[in-house]
Motif scaffolding. Sequence first.
Motif, PDB file in Angstrom:
ATOM      1  N   PRO A   8       0.839  -1.201   0.000  1.00 60.51           N
ATOM      2  CA  PRO A   8       0.000   0.000   0.000  1.00 60.51           C
ATOM      3  C   PRO A   8       0.874   1.250   0.000  1.00 60.51           C
ATOM      4  N   MET A   9       0.506   2.237  -0.776  1.00 55.67           N
ATOM      5  CA  MET A   9       1.328   3.433  -0.834  1.00 55.67           C
ATOM      6  C   MET A   9       0.487   4.659  -0.529  1.00 55.67           C
ATOM      7  N   ALA A  10       0.985   5.479   0.350  1.00 54.96           N
ATOM      8  CA  ALA A  10       0.376   6.778   0.621  1.00 54.96           C
ATOM      9  C   ALA A  10       1.298   7.848   0.061  1.00 54.96           C
ATOM     10  N   GLU A  11       0.706   8.981  -0.275  1.00 55.43           N
ATOM     11  CA  GLU A  11       1.501  10.142  -0.668  1.00 55.43           C
ATOM     12  C   GLU A  11       1.512  11.097   0.519  1.00 55.43           C
ATOM     13  N   VAL A  12       2.700  11.452   0.958  1.00 65.07           N
ATOM     14  CA  VAL A  12       2.895  12.158   2.222  1.00 65.07           C
ATOM     15  C   VAL A  12       3.533  13.524   1.974  1.00 65.07           C
ATOM     16  N   LEU A  13       3.003  14.529   2.656  1.00 63.25           N
ATOM     17  CA  LEU A  13       3.623  15.862   2.671  1.00 63.25           C
ATOM     18  C   LEU A  13       4.119  16.090   4.091  1.00 63.25           C
ATOM     19  N   LEU A  14       5.451  16.143   4.254  1.00 65.17           N
ATOM     20  CA  LEU A  14       6.082  16.165   5.574  1.00 65.17           C
ATOM     21  C   LEU A  14       6.761  17.515   5.800  1.00 65.17           C
ATOM     22  N   PHE A  15       6.394  18.166   6.894  1.00 70.09           N
ATOM     23  CA  PHE A  15       6.945  19.483   7.233  1.00 70.09           C
ATOM     24  C   PHE A  15       7.950  19.378   8.371  1.00 70.09           C
ATOM     25  N   HIS A  16       9.067  20.055   8.201  1.00 69.67           N
ATOM     26  CA  HIS A  16      10.149  20.026   9.187  1.00 69.67           C
ATOM     27  C   HIS A  16       9.833  20.881  10.418  1.00 69.67           C
ATOM     28  N   HIS A  17      10.681  20.739  11.413  1.00 70.10           N
ATOM     29  CA  HIS A  17      10.538  21.451  12.683  1.00 70.10           C
ATOM     30  C   HIS A  17      11.324  22.766  12.666  1.00 70.10           C
ATOM     31  N   ALA A  18      11.420  23.413  13.823  1.00 72.38           N
ATOM     32  CA  ALA A  18      11.998  24.757  13.908  1.00 72.38           C
ATOM     33  C   ALA A  18      13.500  24.803  13.639  1.00 72.38           C
ATOM     34  N   GLN A  19      14.178  23.671  13.683  1.00 74.75           N
ATOM     35  CA  GLN A  19      15.605  23.674  13.371  1.00 74.75           C
ATOM     36  C   GLN A  19      15.874  23.478  11.880  1.00 74.75           C
ATOM     37  N   GLY A  20      14.825  23.347  11.111  1.00 66.55           N
ATOM     38  CA  GLY A  20      14.954  23.280   9.666  1.00 66.55           C
ATOM     39  C   GLY A  20      14.849  21.876   9.103  1.00 66.55           C
ATOM     40  N   LEU A  21      15.094  21.775   7.812  1.00 65.15           N
ATOM     41  CA  LEU A  21      15.032  20.486   7.116  1.00 65.15           C
ATOM     42  C   LEU A  21      16.368  19.775   7.345  1.00 65.15           C
ATOM     43  N   THR A  22      16.497  19.190   8.516  1.00 67.47           N
ATOM     44  CA  THR A  22      17.751  18.581   8.967  1.00 67.47           C
ATOM     45  C   THR A  22      17.947  17.202   8.338  1.00 67.47           C
ATOM     46  N   GLU A  23      19.154  16.679   8.505  1.00 65.09           N
ATOM     47  CA  GLU A  23      19.444  15.324   8.031  1.00 65.09           C
ATOM     48  C   GLU A  23      18.531  14.303   8.712  1.00 65.09           C
ATOM     49  N   GLY A  24      18.171  14.561   9.970  1.00 63.39           N
ATOM     50  CA  GLY A  24      17.295  13.644  10.680  1.00 63.39           C
ATOM     51  C   GLY A  24      15.883  13.619  10.118  1.00 63.39           C
ATOM     52  N   VAL A  25      15.363  14.780   9.733  1.00 65.55           N
ATOM     53  CA  VAL A  25      14.035  14.837   9.103  1.00 65.55           C
ATOM     54  C   VAL A  25      14.081  14.112   7.761  1.00 65.55           C
ATOM     55  N   LEU A  26      15.141  14.339   6.996  1.00 63.48           N
ATOM     56  CA  LEU A  26      15.281  13.665   5.707  1.00 63.48           C
ATOM     57  C   LEU A  26      15.419  12.156   5.882  1.00 63.48           C
ATOM     58  N   ALA A  27      16.120  11.735   6.934  1.00 64.81           N
ATOM     59  CA  ALA A  27      16.254  10.297   7.205  1.00 64.81           C
ATOM     60  C   ALA A  27      14.904   9.679   7.565  1.00 64.81           C
ATOM     61  N   PHE A  28      14.083  10.416   8.317  1.00 62.44           N
ATOM     62  CA  PHE A  28      12.744   9.933   8.655  1.00 62.44           C
ATOM     63  C   PHE A  28      11.910   9.792   7.377  1.00 62.44           C
ATOM     64  N   ALA A  29      12.005  10.776   6.491  1.00 63.37           N
ATOM     65  CA  ALA A  29      11.296  10.693   5.209  1.00 63.37           C
ATOM     66  C   ALA A  29      11.750   9.469   4.419  1.00 63.37           C
ATOM     67  N   ASP A  30      13.042   9.176   4.459  1.00 63.23           N
ATOM     68  CA  ASP A  30      13.558   8.000   3.747  1.00 63.23           C
ATOM     69  C   ASP A  30      13.018   6.699   4.333  1.00 63.23           C
ATOM     70  N   GLU A  31      12.812   6.674   5.655  1.00 65.94           N
ATOM     71  CA  GLU A  31      12.211   5.484   6.288  1.00 65.94           C
ATOM     72  C   GLU A  31      10.819   5.238   5.715  1.00 65.94           C
ATOM     73  N   LEU A  32      10.061   6.307   5.539  1.00 62.93           N
ATOM     74  CA  LEU A  32       8.714   6.167   4.978  1.00 62.93           C
ATOM     75  C   LEU A  32       8.788   5.744   3.514  1.00 62.93           C
ATOM     76  N   ARG A  33       9.754   6.269   2.785  1.00 63.44           N
ATOM     77  CA  ARG A  33       9.933   5.857   1.381  1.00 63.44           C
ATOM     78  C   ARG A  33      10.302   4.379   1.296  1.00 63.44           C
TER      79      ARG A  33
END
Length: 198
Positions: A8-33
């Motif tokens: 099953p695939m969802a299309e996700v729009l993910l917004f970063h936190h106050a420290q910006g689009l950090t490597e950790g946010v991008l890594a979380f997005a990759d987990e979902l991918r």
Amino acid sequence: MTASKEIPMAEVLLFHHAQGLTEGVLAFADELRDAGHKVHTPDLYNGHTFHSLDDGLAYAREVGFGSLLDQGVQSADRLADNLVYVGFSLGVMPAQKLAQTRPGARGALLLCGAVPPDEFGTSWPSDLPVQIHGMDADPYFAGEDLDAARAIVSEAKHGELFIYPGDQHLFADSSLSSYDADATALLTERVIAFLGEL
């Protein structure tokens, strides 16, 4: 011979936190991918990231919280309607507004934050699935945000609130000192299960 089960695939729009689009946010997005979902990660800070939450919040104040909210909402304009909206902390504002007010939302994931539903002029749509995650002693989450989270879950037919032990705010960002690997592993498992059920 059995046919392979389609992921099953969802299309996700993910917004970063106050420290910006950090490597950790991008890594979380990759987990979902990696779990089979399509993930968009708009950068509301135009490439700026910050080492501390205080510095990130100072930048957000300088730009204007209203302006960041507007940018986040506008980032959905070029995408399909049937999105799942995900926000980390500051990113909860555009994620929640879009989930509540943009037609066609499939679900919402609010991480480390929540806003009272009436902030966006409506109650929470009762048929819209939602998960909210935060730490029980996080000073940013444990007060008004937790009250808002409980209000949202009470209005949703399919709403879940998960509270983790600890006092870190951005505990699910693997690039920050606030990272909690055990809590994040459980959060990620729950998020992927949520997306898979939509």
